[in-house]
Design an enzyme around this catalytic site. Structure first.
Site, short mmCIF file in Angstrom:
data_model
loop_
_atom_site.label_atom_id
_atom_site.label_comp_id
_atom_site.label_asym_id
_atom_site.label_seq_id
_atom_site.Cartn_x
_atom_site.Cartn_y
_atom_site.Cartn_z
N CYS A 144 29.20 36.86 20.26
CA CYS A 144 29.52 35.70 19.66
C CYS A 144 29.82 36.26 17.98
O CYS A 144 29.37 37.42 17.90
CB CYS A 144 28.25 34.73 19.23
SG CYS A 144 28.47 33.63 18.07
N ASP A 192 20.27 5.67 15.37
CA ASP A 192 19.98 5.09 16.77
C ASP A 192 19.01 4.25 16.48
O ASP A 192 18.12 4.25 15.73
CB ASP A 192 19.97 6.23 17.65
CG ASP A 192 19.80 5.91 19.09
OD1 ASP A 192 20.19 4.74 19.21
OD2 ASP A 192 19.55 6.65 20.00
N CYS A 204 29.65 34.38 15.38
CA CYS A 204 29.00 33.70 14.01
C CYS A 204 28.05 34.71 13.04
O CYS A 204 27.88 35.72 13.53
CB CYS A 204 27.91 32.62 14.51
SG CYS A 204 26.46 33.01 14.96
N ALA A 252 23.84 6.37 28.34
CA ALA A 252 22.79 6.68 29.55
C ALA A 252 23.55 7.44 30.26
O ALA A 252 23.36 7.50 31.38
CB ALA A 252 22.32 5.35 30.09
N ASP A 294 20.03 -1.46 22.67
CA ASP A 294 20.88 -1.52 23.98
C ASP A 294 19.93 -0.92 25.07
O ASP A 294 18.87 -0.35 24.77
CB ASP A 294 22.16 -1.03 24.04
CG ASP A 294 21.97 0.52 23.78
OD1 ASP A 294 21.28 0.83 23.04
OD2 ASP A 294 22.76 1.26 24.53
N CYS A 314 24.84 36.14 14.71
CA CYS A 314 25.01 37.22 15.67
C CYS A 314 25.65 38.51 15.16
O CYS A 314 25.38 39.51 15.82
CB CYS A 314 25.65 36.70 16.80
SG CYS A 314 25.20 35.20 17.64
ZN LIG Z 1 26.28 33.25 17.12
#
Ligand SMILES: [Zn+2]
Length: 484
Positions: free
Chosen positions: A276, A90, A278, A193, A125, A281
């Site tokens: 969760c 960016d 993952c 934006a 921009d 977790c």
């Molecule tokens: Zn997780």
């Protein structure tokens, strides 16, 4: 070097695709995690291990960095970040939107991004805030377009240039901007934006802005919803035709102790369970995570994994043609998302043009389902059905020799001839007990048949409980009650 985008599958206006920027290729939809070289909670090489194929970093931070400024020019951005996938940079526009000014010119940032080997280069921009009036939005769009033309000249026809689409909240400006960017032959287009809209849950405005930009953009453009990083809205944005997201949210939320889910964010301190699958977790209890000295990093990992998981889910939904159902799921998590979803449904006539013809299924999930692209397309198709002088539309599954043609009926679509019984959407749609909304939609299908077959005298045979609704919705038809 140039940017190419290839679409391999579609659902609604969402696409599975491949983005090629120079030597790098990435599957889309994709999430580009945002990397701040000074604060790497998760390193780019760890991200690679999570399946990340591209990331975004800020050239302006590198440009001003005492620590990395020289190294990045000498070694290039890939080596500096230790990441061999796609890297978008960016320009400093984000800083411009936050601080009002930056110490860099358009020409400076373009040459700098080029010199560090960025795969996708963004010009400086002007991100117009949503509260800007029309004059300001128009003037700033003029500057953005001027800088984009300058960038095109500096980088040349083969430059890996992103073409931001600005225009504030004004749909006509966004459409014009989209068209001008596509006319410049730019294949990668960030819609800019929109962060303030997402931060204030203005999803209805977001849908309007993105739809307007898409109207102007070439369908072959890869669309990046710049600054969108919360997974709760990815499905909605993909359905509109956005292909790329970028997430600083995984780290920013972690810093605030916030735990991202696909249905919103929760404060870690309020959690007694970690809902969760993952690895973070599964390896920690809520209390262990709350008390861990490594809490911020673990939370960032969870946040990123959840976001990446949602991208996978969306890709699978596009493969299956079940994206509407995923959008429906996600947008019930918050009334403002539901507003955005309902706004999107009003664009079904437009979206239908890019939607695919056949899908795995159509599950009816309430009155929103009546406005889906498949229903709109079906109603359009009714004009091509055969006619007859006496036509029976039979809602009851009976038989009658008196008629030239008997059509069956399935709401929310409407009448159908027997040969369509096994085809999409009639054959692959699952509906619960008939309700008023789906019957109104089905009756619209009958009216469409009558309008397009003026030679046919139509009789509708229906169960007694639907007689008054059918009479009201299909005033020109003879209504016969089953069994009488
Ligand atoms: Zn997780």
């Amino acid at each position: 070097m140039a940017i190419f985008f290839e679409v391999t599958a579609k659902d609604i206006a969402g696409r599975l695709g491949r983005l090629k920027a120079g030597e790098k290729t990435m599957r889309t939809p994709a999430l580009l995690p945002v990397i701040n070289p000074h604060l790497q909670l998760i390193t780019p090489s760890e991200m690679k291990g999570m399946g990340v194929e591209g990331l975004i970093t800020n050239a302006y931070i590198f440009y001003r960095s005492k620590e990395f400024g020289t190294q990045v020019v000498r070694d290039g951005v890939h080596k500096t970040l230790d990441f061999d996938g796609l890297i978008m940079t960016d320009s400093g526009s984000f800083q411009l939107s936050v601080y009002g000014e930056v110490e860099v010119t358009n020409r400076d940032t373009l040459s700098f991004q080029q010199s560090i080997g960025s795969d996708i280069i963004v010009p400086l921009d002007i991100p117009t805030p949503p509260d800007a009036d029309r004059k300001r939005a128009g003037d700033e769009l003029g500057i953005t377009m001027e800088r984009l033309r300058e960038a095109k000249e500096i980088l040349g026809p083969e430059g890996n240039l992103a073409g931001p689409v600005q225009g504030g909240l004004f749909p006509d400006l966004r459409t014009r901007a989209g068209k001008e960017v596509s006319d410049l032959g730019i294949a990668f287009c960030p819609i800019g934006a929109v962060v303030p809209l997402m931060e204030s849950y203005r999803y209805k405005d977001l849908v309007r802005v993105v739809s307007a930009a898409k109207r102007g953009l070439s369908p072959a453009a890869c669309v990046h919803l710049f600054g969108a990083g919360h997974p709760a809205m990815f499905a909605l944005a993909v359905a509109m035709g956005c292909d790329i997201f970028d997430s600083a949210a995984y780290a920013l939320y972690a810093k605030d102790g916030r735990y991202i889910t696909t249905w919103g964010s929760l404060h870690l301190s309020e959690l007694s369970e970690l809902p969760c699958t993952c690895e973070v977790c599964r390896q920690h209890s809520a209390r262990e995570l709350q008390e861990s000295p490594d809490k911020e990093r673990l939370l960032a990992m969870h946040n990123l994994l959840v976001s990446l998981g949602e991208i996978s889910r969306i890709r699978q939904a596009i493969t299956d043609g079940t994206l509407w159902e995923l959008v429906d799921d996600r947008c019930r998590a918050h009334p403002e998302l539901l507003r955005g979803y309902r706004e999107l449904l009003t664009h079904s006539p437009e979206l239908e043009k890019s939607d695919r013809v056949s899908k795995r299924r159509f599950f009816y999930r309430g009155n929103e389902s009546c406005s889906r692209t498949e229903v709109f397309r079906y109603h359009d198709m009714i004009a091509r059905f055969a006619g007859g002088s006496r036509v029976m539309i039979d809602m009851t599954g009976g038989d009658d020799q008196e008629f030239d043609l008997i059509l069956s009926f399935k709401p929310p679509f409407g009448p159908y001839p027997q040969e369509l019984r096994e085809t999409f959407p009639i054959g692959q749609s699952e509906i619960p007990d008939w309700d008023r909304e789906m019957m109104v939609s089905g009756c619209l299908g009958i009216r469409r048949y009558m309008e397009t077959h003026p030679e046919s005298r139509v009789t509708v045979r229906c169960p007694a409980e639907w007689e008054s609704l059918v009479s009201e919705q299909v005033p020109g038809a003879e209504v016969m009650v089953h069994g009488i």
